[in-house]
Enzyme design. Structure first.
Site, PDB file in Angstrom:
ATOM      1  N   CYS A  70      45.707  44.616  32.174  1.00  0.00           N
ATOM      2  CA  CYS A  70      44.421  44.675  31.460  1.00  0.00           C
ATOM      3  C   CYS A  70      44.096  46.077  30.973  1.00  0.00           C
ATOM      4  O   CYS A  70      43.327  46.245  30.024  1.00  0.00           O
ATOM      5  CB  CYS A  70      43.299  44.190  32.371  1.00  0.00           C
ATOM      6  SG  CYS A  70      43.415  42.453  32.752  1.00  0.00           S
ATOM      7  N   ASN A 116      48.292  42.129  25.908  1.00  0.00           N
ATOM      8  CA  ASN A 116      48.528  41.759  27.310  1.00  0.00           C
ATOM      9  C   ASN A 116      48.198  40.285  27.490  1.00  0.00           C
ATOM     10  O   ASN A 116      48.927  39.435  26.998  1.00  0.00           O
ATOM     11  CB  ASN A 116      47.706  42.664  28.235  1.00  0.00           C
ATOM     12  CG  ASN A 116      47.822  42.253  29.696  1.00  0.00           C
ATOM     13  OD1 ASN A 116      48.914  41.939  30.161  1.00  0.00           O
ATOM     14  ND2 ASN A 116      46.724  42.205  30.418  1.00  0.00           N
ATOM     15  N   GLU A 117      47.107  39.974  28.170  1.00  0.00           N
ATOM     16  CA  GLU A 117      46.733  38.562  28.354  1.00  0.00           C
ATOM     17  C   GLU A 117      45.765  38.181  27.246  1.00  0.00           C
ATOM     18  O   GLU A 117      44.559  38.193  27.455  1.00  0.00           O
ATOM     19  CB  GLU A 117      46.057  38.389  29.714  1.00  0.00           C
ATOM     20  CG  GLU A 117      47.025  38.386  30.859  1.00  0.00           C
ATOM     21  CD  GLU A 117      46.350  38.241  32.207  1.00  0.00           C
ATOM     22  OE1 GLU A 117      45.113  38.403  32.305  1.00  0.00           O
ATOM     23  OE2 GLU A 117      47.064  37.965  33.178  1.00  0.00           O
ATOM     24  N   GLU A 134      50.859  49.270  36.654  1.00  0.00           N
ATOM     25  CA  GLU A 134      49.522  49.398  36.064  1.00  0.00           C
ATOM     26  C   GLU A 134      48.727  50.332  36.954  1.00  0.00           C
ATOM     27  O   GLU A 134      48.888  50.329  38.185  1.00  0.00           O
ATOM     28  CB  GLU A 134      48.832  48.027  35.991  1.00  0.00           C
ATOM     29  CG  GLU A 134      47.395  48.155  35.483  1.00  0.00           C
ATOM     30  CD  GLU A 134      46.759  46.833  35.088  1.00  0.00           C
ATOM     31  OE1 GLU A 134      47.176  45.785  35.603  1.00  0.00           O
ATOM     32  OE2 GLU A 134      45.818  46.873  34.269  1.00  0.00           O
TER      33      GLU A 134
HETATM   34  O1  AHR Z   1      47.909  42.643  37.814  1.00  0.00           O
HETATM   35  C1  AHR Z   1      46.532  42.689  37.770  1.00  0.00           C
HETATM   36  C2  AHR Z   1      45.981  42.070  36.506  1.00  0.00           C
HETATM   37  O2  AHR Z   1      46.273  40.711  36.458  1.00  0.00           O
HETATM   38  C3  AHR Z   1      46.543  42.584  35.229  1.00  0.00           C
HETATM   39  O3  AHR Z   1      45.910  43.736  34.806  1.00  0.00           O
HETATM   40  C4  AHR Z   1      46.288  41.476  34.255  1.00  0.00           C
HETATM   41  O4  AHR Z   1      47.210  41.438  33.219  1.00  0.00           O
HETATM   42  C5  AHR Z   1      46.274  40.252  35.117  1.00  0.00           C
HETATM   43  O5  AHR Z   1      45.130  39.510  34.910  1.00  0.00           O
END
Ligand code: AHR
Length: 663
Positions: free
Chosen positions: A243, A377-378, A48
């Site tokens: 994220c 994602n989340e 990321e």
């Molecule tokens: O890894 C950092 C963040 O942690 C990521 O962007 C997210 O998916 C999680 O909350």
């Protein structure tokens, strides 16, 4: 040696010998009954653009705000003399450029200076390619002078240590290139561009790359960082997050179509990690998309990983948006679904298709053979499955060959987790992404997490995890040891866990927002953390099948009753090797007899070679840093055993792998 030191050494040796007497568990491995298949994707990487992982990190570009598209067009630049920003440039999606004109007096100078990302890291003897799109609007040839400058240099008169001149000779926009062989090391150089003479020059997309990038690609990756990834032999490569997939608002979500095609025309995007944590605020953190989906697929191929892209499901970051109106309505997801279908075409489509042709034009006519795709994602709440369902229908219809990954939310347990898992199964997801950034107790207790997971339905993708030992340290040895213990449970449950990726992957020592991270770096150096080595050992000694293992006659079922000893065993059918992983989390050395239950060997009890790879450190708080990158590393030695029992001596707080021939 002084007397006192000698005495201490003798006492230490005696006490170690005494504690090494402790025999706890007997491990028995049935080599005749290979069990669950360990997926080639089992241990992978999660990328990321957080902690300056892309621009300023893996992506080898050294110029910040190279296209003058930051909201403040000259952010990252200093200027002197007659410099103006204009916005009718040659690249539609990056219209800004600068005009360098006569400063108005023979003794004045018109110039620009770029600060790079925390400075520009230059290494003596290496070549750096400066390039710029330019024109002379009046048609009269003009020169610019390009310099690599050490602002702290006091030893010599010149601030610059490399200098080149470039003649701009056309009224039309053209790319000009000059290569400089660095005459000095400089961790924090700046790049200066002077206008020579009085003729006006326009400049756009100012770039500086080391020529020695990973695989020599022109729009390439930093070689040392890409090498660190390759050395992990990752089975799967998740990208672009995290994220960052979602965006703080939908407009700033990661849109893969903006990340492909000529780099000069990839539009800038905001980076949410600029402002997510106000105590780690970085006003100059944006995404250039120079490391885009083409570069990602190519790197995946080159390091032997299966790519696993994650795309937006139409929900903006739910942490940052309570209001449903922030998200894409369920009946208006066409563009998002089309993005997913087009990404598959970009990766796998024939060169006759629109997106397959773009891939070919970018240099890769052959398909990238994409097999996995994550949507969301989340995410949480009913708003997630109701949107995911729209994607699943369209993707299953057009691409039944692609395995789909859904999310179980941001936590590894609780209401949302319990709600989402059955929902993912209802929708027929192939894998479910779980996230856990947790303290050490969680990792010790959770080695049995997957022992009782249903063997029906979706498989597990442990998509983000890391041991966070708050208050103790970050990326220190002990946290990695906890991860090693926990991972015995991933391997033992390889029939249900198909992928696992530690997160986050990268962090610049001056630009982090989140820690721990797997690999740290500054502008020229890299540190592979203890967690890196744990991941690497699991990956290199992954095997093809789990082998049944008992401890004191009972199947190993996680942490219970193991007295701090964690173990797993597997067979590598292809290499005809057995890998035995043993983690001792106690402060005592343990004597552990390990017996292989195997067919009687023809040669009777001949000696056999054992390779032992040991990761241990007497200081649990120690860590590898860019100043001391090799402080803690796995060590190897060989020994031989007679028969089928290995009398293992497992040091306190250590992770050991034994490699024995299965023949
Ligand atoms: O890894 C950092 C963040 O942690 C990521 O962007 C997210 O998916 C999680 O909350």
């Amino acid at each position: 040696m002084k007397r006192n030191n000698l005495l201490t050494l003798i006492l230490l040796t005696v006490s170690l010998a005494v504690s090494a007497q402790k025999t706890t568990q007997e491990l028995v491995i049935n080599t005749q009954k290979p069990g669950a298949v360990i997926q080639p994707t089992m241990y992978g990487i999660f990328f990321e653009d957080i902690n300056f992982a892309a621009d300023g990190g893996l992506y080898a570009e050294l110029v910040k705000n190279r296209s003058f598209e930051f909201p403040q067009a000259l952010q990252g630049w200093k200027s002197a003399g007659n410099v103006t920003v204009r916005e009718d440039g040659p690249f539609e999606r990056n219209p800004h450029y600068v005009r360098l004109a006569d400063p108005g007096h023979a003794h004045k100078r018109t110039m620009l200076e770029n600060e790079g990302f925390f400075g520009i890291g230059i290494q003596k003897g290496k070549a750096y390619r400066f390039s710029v799109w330019a024109r002379v609007p009046n048609g009269t040839p003009a020169k610019i002078r390009v310099e690599l400058v050490n602002l702290l240099r006091t030893a010599h008169g010149n601030m610059y240590f490399n200098q080149e001149k470039v003649t701009i000779d056309s009224k039309e926009w053209k790319k000009y290139t000059v290569t400089m062989n660095a005459k000095e090391d400089c961790e924090k150089a700046v790049l200066r561009i002077f206008l020579e003479g009085t003729e006006t020059v326009d400049l756009e997309h100012v770039s500086l790359f080391p020529t020695d990038t990973w695989m020599g690609h022109e729009n390439g990756m930093r070689k040392d960082l890409a090498q660190a990834l390759a050395d992990l032999k990752p089975g799967v490569f998740r990208f672009p997050g995290g994220c960052i997939v979602e965006g703080s608002e939908l407009a700033t979500r990661y849109q893969w179509k903006n990340s492909v095609g000529p780099v000069e025309n990839r539009p800038l995007n905001q980076n949410r990690w600029q402002y997510t944590f106000p105590h780690r605020f970085y006003a100059d953190y944006y995404q250039s998309y120079g490391l885009g989906f083409y570069e990602y697929f190519l790197l995946s191929e080159e390091i032997g990983s299966e790519p696993l892209p994650i795309l937006s499901v139409g929900l903006a970051c739910q942490y940052q948006n309570d209001d449903l109106s922030a998200h894409q309505p369920v009946d208006q997801l066409d563009e998002y679904v089309q993005d997913a279908l087009d990404l598959i075409e970009f990766a796998n489509g024939s060169t006759d298709t629109k997106w397959g042709k773009l891939r070919a034009d970018m240099g890769h006519p052959k398909p990238f053979n994409l097999k996995f795709l994550g949507i969301g994602n989340e995410q949480w709440g009913p708003e997630y499955p109701e949107r995911l369902e729209v994607f699943v229908k369209a993707l299953r219809q057009k691409h039944p060959e692609i395995k789909l990954v859904g999310s179980s939310g941001p936590s590894a347990s609780g209401e949302q987790f319990d709600y989402l898992w059955p929902e993912m199964n209802r929708l027929g997801a192939d894998l479910v992404d779980e996230h856990y950034y947790q303290p050490e107790e969680f990792f010790l207790k959770s080695a049995d997490r997957y022992d009782n997971y249903s063997r029906k339905g979706a498989k597990v993708f442990a998509g983000e995890y890391a041991c966070h030992e708050k208050g103790k340290g970050w990326n220190h040895y002990h946290a990695a040891l906890m991860e090693a213990a926990f991972m015995t449970g991933l391997e033992r449950n390889a029939d249900v866990v198909h992928m696992a990726t530690y997160a986050p992957l990268f962090a610049h020592v001056e630009g982090w927002q989140w820690r721990p991270d797997m690999i740290w770096y500054d502008n020229t150096r890299v540190a592979r953390t203890c967690s890196y080595y744990v991941q690497q050992l699991y990956s290199l000694y992954k095997g093809t099948n789990v082998l049944p293992l008992t401890m004191n006659g009972k199947p190993v079922i996680g942490a219970e009753g193991q007295d701090g000893l964690y173990a797993t065993a597997c067979l590598d059918k292809d290499k005809e090797l057995i890998y035995i992983k043993v983690v001792n989390v106690t402060e005592e050395a343990l004597s552990v007899p390990i017996t292989l239950k195997e067919k009687k060997k023809k040669g009777g009890t001949a000696d056999r070679e054992v390779k032992c790879i040991r990761f241990s450190c007497t200081n649990p708080d120690a860590e590898n840093t860019v100043d001391e990158p090799d402080k803690i590393k796995p060590q190897e030695h060989q020994f031989s055993i007679t028969g089928n029992t290995l009398q293992a001596r497992i040091p306190a707080e250590s992770f050991t792998i034994y490699v024995i021939s299965s023949k």
